[in-house]
Design an enzyme around this catalytic site. Sequence first.
Site, short mmCIF file in Angstrom:
data_model
loop_
_atom_site.label_atom_id
_atom_site.label_comp_id
_atom_site.label_asym_id
_atom_site.label_seq_id
_atom_site.Cartn_x
_atom_site.Cartn_y
_atom_site.Cartn_z
N ASP A 101 0.86 -1.19 0.00
CA ASP A 101 0.00 0.00 0.00
C ASP A 101 0.90 1.24 0.00
O ASP A 101 1.78 1.35 -0.85
CB ASP A 101 -0.95 -0.08 1.20
CG ASP A 101 -1.98 1.03 1.26
OD1 ASP A 101 -2.97 0.97 0.52
OD2 ASP A 101 -1.78 1.97 2.05
N HIS A 294 -7.00 -6.46 -1.32
CA HIS A 294 -5.94 -5.49 -1.12
C HIS A 294 -4.96 -5.89 -0.02
O HIS A 294 -3.77 -5.57 -0.10
CB HIS A 294 -6.56 -4.13 -0.77
CG HIS A 294 -5.54 -3.05 -0.54
ND1 HIS A 294 -4.70 -2.60 -1.54
CD2 HIS A 294 -5.20 -2.35 0.58
CE1 HIS A 294 -3.91 -1.66 -1.06
NE2 HIS A 294 -4.19 -1.49 0.22
#
Length: 317
Positions: A101, A294
Amino acid sequence: MTTIKHRFMRTNGIQLHIAEAGQGPLVLLLHGWPESSYAWRHQLAALAAAGYHAVAPDVRGYGQSDKPAPVEAYRMSVLLDDFTGLLDALGEKSAVVVGHDWGATMAWTCAALRPERFRAVVGLGVPHLGRAPIPPTQLFRSMFGERWFYVLYFQEPGVAEAEFEADVPKTMRAILGGDALDPTAAAHRAKRPGDGLLTGIDVPASLPPWLTEDDFAHDTRELEASGFRGGLNRYRNMDRDWEELPELATARIEQPALFIVGERDPGRSLAPIDSMKALVPNLQEVQVVPGAGHWVQQERPAEVNAAILGFLRALPA
């Protein structure tokens, strides 16, 4: 069983909390938003068992690390100094850097701008995109027009913090287990100016199968103690980074590189992988993890660990 140790280290004028395990070549693990070093719990043990010294800091603003007040204290150039300073404090000349991320963006930037300190790089979830042709907030406004987008919502200090800190467990359930950060979701597309991240979002009653109640309680406690401001300040420096680091437009990452992304990661709709290949000519592999979203290193630790370890073992001695 591998023991994960914790300590505090001084770097770049602040104190960082680190989790670490093992001995051997250094692997630096950088987490994303809204997480902490705990996001790497599965990788710390696996790397240590394989003969590496795995170190995961709480990035400034998160967890138990220092949280400077000024927004500009979270710009990318300062973070680079944090991480190179951490290598100095550990007595290491170089490391492999792994990031997820926002941590992936930090890792790519470390490799691009400090190649003498970072001998290889692994990015999870976010590819290396170099430098946008215009400041990022302008780019997002051109892409989304009048539509609501969470990165733009995060720009005004205090607004998102107030929403998230009013009920941290609800916020984290929506982020980790729901579609709060998915710009393609119907609830996201239905938002209007003035809405918050949680507006219209169905907060799941149960946790995703990859997240235990104990893990969730740990994440929640950390954010209740630290607040969200430090992490959100990273988003508020995107335009400042664009101004300060023009060299990212042309800097090539010549070191060996690996990219891992979940098949269902909503970020794939915003960040095409192919565009990074010119800037990362030694990209060894792009691994798409089937069915993963994610939070890929927590969702599929076995697959991610195998990919990272295979990459590390193939590096030049």
